[in-house]
Scaffold this active site. Sequence first.
Site, mmCIF file in Angstrom:
data_model
loop_
_atom_site.group_PDB
_atom_site.id
_atom_site.type_symbol
_atom_site.label_atom_id
_atom_site.label_comp_id
_atom_site.label_asym_id
_atom_site.label_seq_id
_atom_site.Cartn_x
_atom_site.Cartn_y
_atom_site.Cartn_z
ATOM 1 N N HIS A 64 13.683 19.834 10.857
ATOM 2 C CA HIS A 64 14.370 19.569 12.125
ATOM 3 C C HIS A 64 13.925 20.582 13.180
ATOM 4 O O HIS A 64 13.806 20.255 14.367
ATOM 5 C CB HIS A 64 15.886 19.673 11.945
ATOM 6 C CG HIS A 64 16.526 18.433 11.408
ATOM 7 N ND1 HIS A 64 16.332 17.189 11.965
ATOM 8 C CD2 HIS A 64 17.401 18.250 10.378
ATOM 9 C CE1 HIS A 64 17.050 16.286 11.287
ATOM 10 N NE2 HIS A 64 17.691 16.900 10.329
ATOM 11 N N GLU A 95 15.750 12.256 11.973
ATOM 12 C CA GLU A 95 16.165 12.327 10.569
ATOM 13 C C GLU A 95 15.046 11.860 9.632
ATOM 14 O O GLU A 95 14.818 12.453 8.576
ATOM 15 C CB GLU A 95 17.422 11.482 10.347
ATOM 16 C CG GLU A 95 18.709 12.133 10.789
ATOM 17 C CD GLU A 95 19.025 13.398 10.002
ATOM 18 O OE1 GLU A 95 18.676 13.475 8.812
ATOM 19 O OE2 GLU A 95 19.628 14.312 10.582
ATOM 20 N N HIS A 106 21.448 9.138 10.553
ATOM 21 C CA HIS A 106 21.153 9.201 9.119
ATOM 22 C C HIS A 106 20.935 7.811 8.525
ATOM 23 O O HIS A 106 20.337 7.678 7.453
ATOM 24 C CB HIS A 106 22.297 9.888 8.371
ATOM 25 C CG HIS A 106 22.439 11.347 8.698
ATOM 26 N ND1 HIS A 106 23.273 11.791 9.696
ATOM 27 C CD2 HIS A 106 21.851 12.443 8.180
ATOM 28 C CE1 HIS A 106 23.194 13.118 9.766
ATOM 29 N NE2 HIS A 106 22.330 13.536 8.859
ATOM 30 N N HIS A 162 14.010 19.677 4.514
ATOM 31 C CA HIS A 162 14.556 18.721 5.480
ATOM 32 C C HIS A 162 15.104 19.440 6.705
ATOM 33 O O HIS A 162 14.769 19.108 7.849
ATOM 34 C CB HIS A 162 15.664 17.899 4.805
ATOM 35 C CG HIS A 162 16.412 16.997 5.741
ATOM 36 N ND1 HIS A 162 16.168 15.644 5.825
ATOM 37 C CD2 HIS A 162 17.415 17.242 6.624
ATOM 38 C CE1 HIS A 162 16.969 15.100 6.726
ATOM 39 N NE2 HIS A 162 17.742 16.061 7.227
ATOM 40 N N GLU A 163 15.963 20.427 6.479
ATOM 41 C CA GLU A 163 16.621 21.097 7.600
ATOM 42 C C GLU A 163 15.625 21.879 8.445
ATOM 43 O O GLU A 163 15.691 21.880 9.677
ATOM 44 C CB GLU A 163 17.739 22.013 7.094
ATOM 45 C CG GLU A 163 18.831 21.312 6.302
ATOM 46 C CD GLU A 163 19.553 20.215 7.084
ATOM 47 O OE1 GLU A 163 19.394 20.145 8.316
ATOM 48 O OE2 GLU A 163 20.264 19.410 6.458
#
Length: 528
Positions: free
Chosen positions: A350, A370, A430, A346-347
């Site tokens: 980004h 997100e 989010h 996920h990170e």
Amino acid sequence: MPPSGATARRRLSLPPPPPNDLEPPACPVPPSPPVRPAVAATLLAAGVAATPAHAEDPAKALRLGAKEKLIPRGTVTDPDGTVHTRYERTYEGLPVLGGDLVVHKSGNGTVEDVTKATEETIKVPTTRAKVPAPTARRSAVAATSADAPTGQEPRKVIWAAKGKPVLAYETVVTGRQKDGTPSRLHVITDATSGKRLFAHEAVRSGTGNSQWSGKVKVNSVKSGKNFVLKDPARGGNQVFNARHRKIEQGPFPGFSNPTDTWGNGKGSMPQTAAVDAQYGAAETWDYFKSVHGRKGIRNDGKGAPSYVHYDDNMDNAFWDNDNFFMAYGDGPGNKRPFTSLDVAAHEMSHGVTGATAGLYYFGESGGLDEATSDIFAAMVEFRAKNPKDPADYLFMEKLGAKPERYMDRPSKDGHSADYWFKGLDDLDPHLSSGVGNHFYYLLAEGSGKKTINGVTYNSPTKNGKKVAGIGRGAAEKIWYKAVTTYMTSTTNYKGARSATLKAARDLYGTKSKQYKTVQAAWDGVNVK
């Protein structure tokens, strides 16, 4: 040639520029972290090299003003020779935030279409600010809720991401968010009135024996008599031990061992979190390379450093888009490292979004940022096929009593949005991400009740119509192409519908099941 059933891309008919009015010129908006000079030079060189020498000047084709200039950020080339070039824009030498665009050219250099972050004409009465820079900095610092905020020297910009372009200052305010995550808030202040216009957070919060993924393979290199946890096969990805300190308190040591066996599967050993982080970085790298042909986060073959045991009691993990690194906290009491596979994917996703669409982290564009990370986190899990962490459409299910987010029906978390509604723009990214997550689940898996890898899902639609999914393989390719080719810094959900339809058209044609299902899935989440 376009795929079977595809319609030819729309050719953009642009009138010739007036004789003395316009010059070569200008496109996109530099994303809010500004591109540093060295990076800008690299991108410029790459853009020029990738652009056919006989191609018409995009600035002239777009009839941009003489005060505007274009800076190429990078290109994507389709199998049929179509070239998609991203640009940032300047006006009288000032970065234009929210002015980025993508020029789509056929193989012979003809401009076929343009995707813009704004349709507004970039023009301001003057580039002389009435508000002094120190005043803008004090205002930016006072406006943040971060602990111990410090404002860097503001830079003068043109703010074009919302409404009519205005002369403004961008001030980066550093500090700490409420959960302990670092804050790098980009605050936009009107340079004429001193009014705060916008704020954008640059920090996105989110064979070894790992804690969350079981026994996994991690690469290392021999250094002297020891092994170092560094992955030469994936751009030199390396994990460092922050020892419960912050980045400015470094440098920090890497992990080394006399043998090539790492961790013990328990949080009590510092190496264990490093194994999880290195495994997550490797699986994310392999996913983007094998599925999408992307070599690393920036597609330059270079890995990003990861820092485990970051800060004290930090209940989060984050990607720092300005400084290009990944950090994992150990949670309350430093007993629960945020190093699960989906968090890592996920990170780092980004970072992929930041290097391509550059979605601004507010409103619907922030929700799409997100959602993109949740989508790719799920896809990384499905590709990894780790029996200790079966793939699912849940986020952070390994780290708590219940998942943080649910993609089949986002509102199950009690806060996220299942469908688009007027006012979605006001939600935290989010939560507004729920619409994008729900769309993607419907596109890949379809509506209704089903069980996947032991998890039961039941995805509804706003219009009550059934959606038959096209499968993860087609869905992930459509979403990746939409983000990397057709989305810009200000893309909202209506723009995302357009971007994914163009991506489906390019990949499968307008008469395909994939194209029609993209339409049906957006209808199902009330994005018309």
